[in-house]
Write an enzyme that holds these catalytic residues in place. Structure first.
Site, PDB file in Angstrom:
ATOM      1  N   TYR B  41       0.824  -1.204   0.000  1.00 21.49           N
ATOM      2  CA  TYR B  41       0.000   0.000   0.000  1.00 21.49           C
ATOM      3  C   TYR B  41       0.871   1.273   0.000  1.00 21.49           C
ATOM      4  O   TYR B  41       0.397   2.349  -0.361  1.00 21.49           O
ATOM      5  CB  TYR B  41      -0.899   0.037   1.244  1.00 21.49           C
ATOM      6  CG  TYR B  41      -2.084  -0.908   1.244  1.00 21.49           C
ATOM      7  CD1 TYR B  41      -2.303  -1.840   0.231  1.00 21.49           C
ATOM      8  CD2 TYR B  41      -3.009  -0.860   2.289  1.00 21.49           C
ATOM      9  CE1 TYR B  41      -3.407  -2.691   0.266  1.00 21.49           C
ATOM     10  CE2 TYR B  41      -4.115  -1.704   2.323  1.00 21.49           C
ATOM     11  CZ  TYR B  41      -4.312  -2.617   1.323  1.00 21.49           C
ATOM     12  OH  TYR B  41      -5.412  -3.455   1.364  1.00 21.49           O
ATOM     13  N   GLY B  42       2.122   1.134   0.397  1.00 19.97           N
ATOM     14  CA  GLY B  42       2.985   2.296   0.675  1.00 19.97           C
ATOM     15  C   GLY B  42       3.258   3.227  -0.491  1.00 19.97           C
ATOM     16  O   GLY B  42       3.602   4.387  -0.290  1.00 19.97           O
ATOM     17  N   CYS B  72      -1.529  -1.570   9.760  1.00 17.25           N
ATOM     18  CA  CYS B  72      -0.735  -1.130   8.617  1.00 17.25           C
ATOM     19  C   CYS B  72      -0.698   0.385   8.707  1.00 17.25           C
ATOM     20  O   CYS B  72      -1.747   1.028   8.788  1.00 17.25           O
ATOM     21  CB  CYS B  72      -1.428  -1.578   7.327  1.00 17.25           C
ATOM     22  SG  CYS B  72      -0.753  -0.840   5.806  1.00 17.25           S
ATOM     23  N   ASN B  73       0.500   0.933   8.744  1.00 18.96           N
ATOM     24  CA  ASN B  73       0.623   2.376   8.919  1.00 18.96           C
ATOM     25  C   ASN B  73       0.047   3.156   7.751  1.00 18.96           C
ATOM     26  O   ASN B  73      -0.616   4.177   7.945  1.00 18.96           O
ATOM     27  CB  ASN B  73       2.096   2.755   9.106  1.00 18.96           C
ATOM     28  CG  ASN B  73       2.597   2.413  10.487  1.00 18.96           C
ATOM     29  OD1 ASN B  73       2.532   3.235  11.382  1.00 18.96           O
ATOM     30  ND2 ASN B  73       3.072   1.197  10.675  1.00 18.96           N
ATOM     31  N   THR B  74       0.279   2.684   6.529  1.00 24.74           N
ATOM     32  CA  THR B  74      -0.222   3.409   5.360  1.00 24.74           C
ATOM     33  C   THR B  74      -1.752   3.397   5.346  1.00 24.74           C
ATOM     34  O   THR B  74      -2.391   4.419   5.091  1.00 24.74           O
ATOM     35  CB  THR B  74       0.324   2.794   4.060  1.00 24.74           C
ATOM     36  OG1 THR B  74       1.739   2.649   4.164  1.00 24.74           O
ATOM     37  CG2 THR B  74       0.003   3.667   2.868  1.00 24.74           C
ATOM     38  N   CYS B 183       6.277   1.940  10.267  1.00 21.86           N
ATOM     39  CA  CYS B 183       5.897   0.928   9.284  1.00 21.86           C
ATOM     40  C   CYS B 183       6.135  -0.402   9.983  1.00 21.86           C
ATOM     41  O   CYS B 183       7.171  -0.591  10.624  1.00 21.86           O
ATOM     42  CB  CYS B 183       6.759   1.044   8.030  1.00 21.86           C
ATOM     43  SG  CYS B 183       6.543  -0.336   6.871  1.00 21.86           S
ATOM     44  N   THR B 184       5.169  -1.299   9.858  1.00 20.36           N
ATOM     45  CA  THR B 184       5.248  -2.551  10.626  1.00 20.36           C
ATOM     46  C   THR B 184       6.406  -3.446  10.201  1.00 20.36           C
ATOM     47  O   THR B 184       6.715  -4.422  10.882  1.00 20.36           O
ATOM     48  CB  THR B 184       3.930  -3.341  10.476  1.00 20.36           C
ATOM     49  OG1 THR B 184       3.648  -3.459   9.085  1.00 20.36           O
ATOM     50  CG2 THR B 184       2.783  -2.622  11.170  1.00 20.36           C
ATOM     51  N   HIS B 185       7.041  -3.133   9.069  1.00 19.37           N
ATOM     52  CA  HIS B 185       8.201  -3.916   8.647  1.00 19.37           C
ATOM     53  C   HIS B 185       9.473  -3.533   9.405  1.00 19.37           C
ATOM     54  O   HIS B 185      10.406  -4.319   9.507  1.00 19.37           O
ATOM     55  CB  HIS B 185       8.489  -3.704   7.155  1.00 19.37           C
ATOM     56  CG  HIS B 185       7.583  -4.455   6.245  1.00 19.37           C
ATOM     57  ND1 HIS B 185       6.284  -4.082   6.023  1.00 19.37           N
ATOM     58  CD2 HIS B 185       7.793  -5.553   5.481  1.00 19.37           C
ATOM     59  CE1 HIS B 185       5.732  -4.921   5.156  1.00 19.37           C
ATOM     60  NE2 HIS B 185       6.625  -5.827   4.808  1.00 19.37           N
TER      61      HIS B 185
END
Lengths: 274, 274
Positions: B41-42, B72-74, B183-185
């Site tokens: 989504y980013g 999800c941050n985005t 960001c979750t990554h």
């Protein structure tokens, strides 16, 4: 025949192929579609790539194209047979990037050992490896997923791309004499790749594909009757990013870019032809 | 209330939040959905992220969830207000990851200068920066697009991630005392990030989000009545890759994973509520 040639990719990568086409066929009108709402295709399943590719092809067909170039290695690897069967039924040629790249590599290799670098999806499909084996060559496939982000972020020179290229490709140093850049993003990383494999011939399928397209148009009497040479761009999302990132791939700023929404597919190209 | 908590992300990243939820609320049943047919989504436009998020939320609602966590941050940055308005109408709480991260950073900072690292979409949305400013803090946003690929490829240690982190974050050395991993990554790259910014506090919103979810469930009387603790996973594409890559994010191999096809949205969560 003054209808445009359709060129489609999951995003910006196919612009390297578009560029080669504009060079090879300067009188043709070109219509490019980047499926930026669904990019990247490289990590998706074959079924999903086929579904997305059909949707794009259906839209381009409805825009009146006279030929379709699948300027995306992953889409070619998974969806070309399906798209070609539809193209056959509709009477338009559908050209992918895998066979032209394989042909070029076959000419380039001396030892017969040919590597191909591509996305996870392309390498797993074994489309390149099988095509090389059918020509009696010894293929080796290497997935290089990080190359796409590096190219899109413009991170094409210096230590990071060189280290990444070394990690993916260093093991090929004693092997193949030819490497197919089996993803339209990878030509941007040529200098990093060449620094790791200085003695290996790098094959970029863009110009090979453009030559095959020219041959097909000739053979079918589809060459433009009057000089055109216009290019239009369609994207399915994020037009600004396409223009910004696309400039690096096209060599100039894409102009005449439009945002389109692709509805669920119907009509020609929409389903698997019987 | 023995319905599951729905947790949704564009792909595997939200598994870091799922893990924190399972730790904070061990008796709850969890239903995770990774929209792997449309990840990432980013790099997408706000409109497209909202459309995709609505489609996922509608599907999770129809599966009978009692709360929705946008992990999800985005998606939080672009779609949370829309999803919360639908959730309000349906009587279920919808929690995102931005506010919990901002709260945690507000507690962590001494100097009041807080940086946030995230995707292009998250940083451009200014959702974090605005929330930090509303608390009187001095924010700085940095987009770190390559971090996602590094984390997914498992390239989390060594020279490459350190050099990439240096390029993105080296400029922050004399600035903020706190960095939100927006960001979750990014939590997977903690050691590379910490090597570049040894004196900066790193804030990961996963556990902060889990605490907010627990608080919401308590407040609404939605805590599980009998111990459950099961976890199910839904993905929209490429189940194998989800399991393989997801293991690094979840800390264990995801089990009970199912492939789902999300139709065009209709019903609750499908449109912008009036």
């Amino acid at each position: 025949m003054d209808r445009p040639i359709g060129v489609f990719d999951s995003g910006v990568g196919g612009l390297t192929v578009l560029r080669a086409l504009a060079h090879e066929l300067p009188d043709e009108d070109l219509l490019y579609l980047g499926d930026t709402a669904r990019v990247p295709y490289g990590t998706r399943s074959p079924e999903t790539v086929i579904k997305y590719a059909q949707r794009v092809a259906a839209h381009m067909w409805s825009s009146g194209i006279k030929a379709l170039v699948v300027a995306c290695n992953t889409a070619t690897a998974h969806a070309l047979p399906t798209l070609q069967a539809s193209g056959e039924a509709l009477g338009i040629p559908v050209v992918g990037v895998v066979e032209p790249g394989v042909e070029a590599a076959t000419k380039a290799t001396v030892t017969g050992r040919v590597a191909v670098a591509g996305t996870e999806g392309t390498i797993r499909s074994r489309r390149y490896q099988d095509a090389l084996e059918r020509r009696g060559l010894e293929p080796v496939g290497v997935a290089c997923p990080l190359f796409v982000s590096l190219a899109e972020e413009g991170w094409t020179d210096g230590e990071v791309p060189r280290l990444v290229a070394e990690a993916y490709l260093g093991g090929l140093r004693e092997g193949p004499d030819t490497l197919i850049l089996g993803c339209t993003h990878y030509p941007l990383l040529t200098s990093a790749i060449a620094s790791v494999l200085p003695d290996v011939r790098l094959v970029d399928s863009a110009s090979a594909t453009a030559q095959v397209v020219a041959r097909e148009l000739e053979a079918r009497g589809l060459i433009a009757e009057s000089p055109g040479g216009t290019t239009r761009f369609l994207v399915t999302d994020n037009l600004d990013r396409f223009v910004r990132v696309g400039e690096r791939f096209l060599g100039q700023r894409p102009e005449h870019v439009e945002l389109v929404d692709l509805p669920a597919p119907h009509g020609p190209f929409a389903g698997t032809p019987s």
